[in-house]
Design a protein around this motif. Structure first.
Motif, short mmCIF file in Angstrom:
data_model
loop_
_atom_site.label_atom_id
_atom_site.label_comp_id
_atom_site.label_asym_id
_atom_site.label_seq_id
_atom_site.Cartn_x
_atom_site.Cartn_y
_atom_site.Cartn_z
N THR A 1 0.84 -1.20 0.00
CA THR A 1 0.00 0.00 0.00
C THR A 1 0.87 1.25 0.00
OG1 THR A 1 -1.70 -1.21 1.24
CG2 THR A 1 -1.88 1.19 1.17
N LYS A 2 1.88 1.27 0.85
CA LYS A 2 2.80 2.42 0.87
C LYS A 2 3.53 2.56 -0.46
CE LYS A 2 3.76 2.41 5.84
NZ LYS A 2 4.79 2.18 6.88
N ASP A 3 3.96 1.45 -1.04
CA ASP A 3 4.65 1.51 -2.33
C ASP A 3 3.79 2.23 -3.37
OD1 ASP A 3 6.78 0.08 -1.27
OD2 ASP A 3 6.04 -1.85 -2.00
N ILE A 4 2.52 1.86 -3.43
CA ILE A 4 1.60 2.43 -4.42
C ILE A 4 1.37 3.92 -4.14
CG2 ILE A 4 -0.75 2.35 -5.32
CD1 ILE A 4 -0.73 -0.68 -4.62
N VAL A 5 1.16 4.25 -2.87
CA VAL A 5 0.89 5.64 -2.50
C VAL A 5 2.09 6.53 -2.79
CG1 VAL A 5 0.44 7.19 -0.56
CG2 VAL A 5 -0.84 5.05 -0.76
N PHE A 6 3.28 6.08 -2.40
CA PHE A 6 4.47 6.90 -2.58
C PHE A 6 4.78 7.11 -4.07
CE2 PHE A 6 6.97 7.45 1.50
CZ PHE A 6 5.86 7.30 2.31
N GLU A 7 4.56 6.10 -4.87
CA GLU A 7 4.77 6.26 -6.31
C GLU A 7 3.79 7.28 -6.88
OE1 GLU A 7 4.92 3.64 -10.45
OE2 GLU A 7 4.36 2.67 -8.56
N PHE A 8 2.54 7.22 -6.46
CA PHE A 8 1.52 8.15 -6.95
C PHE A 8 1.87 9.59 -6.56
CE2 PHE A 8 -2.45 10.49 -5.96
CZ PHE A 8 -2.98 10.57 -7.25
N LEU A 9 2.35 9.78 -5.34
CA LEU A 9 2.68 11.13 -4.86
C LEU A 9 4.07 11.57 -5.28
CD1 LEU A 9 1.16 11.04 -1.24
CD2 LEU A 9 0.18 12.07 -3.31
N ASP A 10 4.75 10.76 -6.08
CA ASP A 10 6.09 11.06 -6.58
C ASP A 10 7.08 11.27 -5.43
OD1 ASP A 10 7.94 11.39 -8.62
OD2 ASP A 10 7.65 13.55 -8.74
N LEU A 11 6.99 10.40 -4.43
CA LEU A 11 7.91 10.41 -3.30
C LEU A 11 8.95 9.32 -3.49
CD1 LEU A 11 5.37 10.76 -0.35
CD2 LEU A 11 6.71 12.57 -1.43
N PRO A 12 10.09 9.43 -2.83
CA PRO A 12 11.10 8.36 -2.91
C PRO A 12 10.48 7.04 -2.46
CG PRO A 12 12.00 10.30 -1.82
CD PRO A 12 10.54 10.56 -1.98
N PRO A 13 10.90 5.92 -3.04
CA PRO A 13 10.36 4.62 -2.62
C PRO A 13 10.47 4.46 -1.12
CG PRO A 13 11.74 4.35 -4.56
CD PRO A 13 11.91 5.78 -4.10
N PRO A 14 9.40 4.01 -0.47
CA PRO A 14 9.41 3.93 1.00
C PRO A 14 10.40 2.91 1.53
CG PRO A 14 7.44 2.89 0.11
CD PRO A 14 8.11 3.59 -1.04
N GLN A 15 10.99 3.24 2.66
CA GLN A 15 11.88 2.31 3.34
C GLN A 15 11.05 1.57 4.39
OE1 GLN A 15 15.49 4.11 4.80
NE2 GLN A 15 15.66 5.47 3.03
N HIS A 16 10.92 0.26 4.22
CA HIS A 16 10.06 -0.52 5.09
C HIS A 16 10.85 -1.09 6.27
CE1 HIS A 16 6.90 -0.13 2.19
NE2 HIS A 16 7.60 -0.72 1.24
N TYR A 17 10.17 -1.18 7.38
CA TYR A 17 10.78 -1.76 8.56
C TYR A 17 10.98 -3.25 8.34
CZ TYR A 17 11.25 -3.46 13.36
OH TYR A 17 11.68 -4.08 14.50
N GLU A 18 12.17 -3.74 8.64
CA GLU A 18 12.48 -5.16 8.48
C GLU A 18 12.65 -5.80 9.85
OE1 GLU A 18 12.42 -6.75 5.75
OE2 GLU A 18 12.33 -5.08 4.32
N HIS A 19 11.95 -6.93 10.06
CA HIS A 19 12.11 -7.66 11.32
C HIS A 19 13.51 -8.26 11.39
CE1 HIS A 19 7.95 -7.29 12.51
NE2 HIS A 19 7.55 -7.75 11.35
N SER A 20 14.04 -8.36 12.58
CA SER A 20 15.39 -8.88 12.77
C SER A 20 15.41 -10.37 13.03
CB SER A 20 16.06 -8.13 13.94
OG SER A 20 15.33 -8.30 15.12
N TRP A 21 14.21 -10.98 13.11
CA TRP A 21 14.22 -12.41 13.36
C TRP A 21 13.84 -13.22 12.13
CZ3 TRP A 21 10.82 -9.02 15.73
CH2 TRP A 21 9.51 -9.06 15.29
#
Length: 258
Positions: free
Chosen positions: A238-258
């Motif tokens: 969802t964030k990927d789609i929104v950020f592309e539409f708003l012409d924002l840098p690709p979102p950096q997603h939180y990655e689990h450490s486990w």
């Protein structure tokens, strides 16, 4: 917690980061923490160099609770957003919205297009063009002293959601009866702003996103797979789609450490 007087109603808000503002507008029975902060929308926008503006609608979260349905009409709730923008000296901004928040945002795109750069409408679809639910059923479910006996599945689902978010049942019952407002194709045809409609593949409340987008000139639409009405905000796609539409840098997603 910052708050302001919106025509006599206390509205709580928060801002995160710096840069051009993006307003986040949550849905019915949710609040800024549950909808946006729990899914790190504010952090993702900050990383993209934008200021995230979050608030709780009247009757929701930490904002003032009211118990008259007339206090929850779509134009009245849209007025809270305009006054928040005035308070923060925001002339114009994109709005990312979900569910009820998307309906309120649509009102702004039609009646106050000079205040928006773009509108992202998440968790809405064809049923907005053809409402299928009786708001009285939802209100009765929210006020029921025997929630285990609620027969309507949608009403039972939202009652459980309100219980989980510790919402004010009386205020939300008034809200659900106050917000219904006809939305005509003629009104949608007047929209000239960039609009993105995002549907959840398994959204039992909203229906397909495409018919709503088709009714708005130039609107784009997308469907996020394997998501429901309430889970769509937590999905990275969802964030990927929104950020592309708003012409924002690709979102950096939180990655689990486990």
């Amino acid at each position: 917690m910052p708050s302001f007087d919106s025509d006599g109603v206390n509205i709580v808000y928060e801002t995160f980061g710096a840069g051009a503002p993006v307003i986040l507008c949550h849905g019915f029975a949710a609040h800024r923490r549950q909808a946006w902060m729990a899914n790190d929308w504010q952090g993702t926008l900050m990383t993209a160099g934008r200021e995230a503006v979050l608030f709780d609608h009247r009757g929701h979260g930490d904002s003032e609770k009211l118990y008259n349905q007339d206090d929850y009409s779509i134009p009245v709730m849209a007025g809270d957003i305009l006054r928040l923008m005035d308070k923060l000296q925001i002339d114009k901004a994109p709005i990312i919205s979900h569910s009820m928040g998307a309906r309120i945002t649509l009102h702004l795109t039609i009646h106050h297009p000079d205040r928006l750069d773009a509108a992202v409408l998440i968790g809405v679809g064809e049923y907005m063009l053809d409402p299928r639910r009786n708001p009285s059923l939802m209100a009765e479910a929210l006020l029921s002293e025997e929630p285990w006996n609620i027969e309507d599945e949608a009403a039972a689902s939202f009652r459980a959601f309100v219980d989980s978010t510790r919402g004010d049942h009386r205020a939300l019952a008034a809200c659900t009866q106050g917000i219904p407002m006809p939305l005509s194709r003629e009104e949608l045809a007047r929209i000239s702003l960039p609009v993105l409609v995002i549907g959840a593949q398994q959204d039992e409340f909203s229906g397909d996103a495409a018919p709503l987008a088709d009714a708005i000139p130039g609107a784009k639409h997308a469907t996020v797979p394997y998501t429901s009405h309430h889970s769509v905000l937590a999905e990275n796609k969802t964030k990927d789609i929104v950020f592309e539409f708003l012409d924002l840098p690709p979102p950096q997603h939180y990655e689990h450490s486990w």
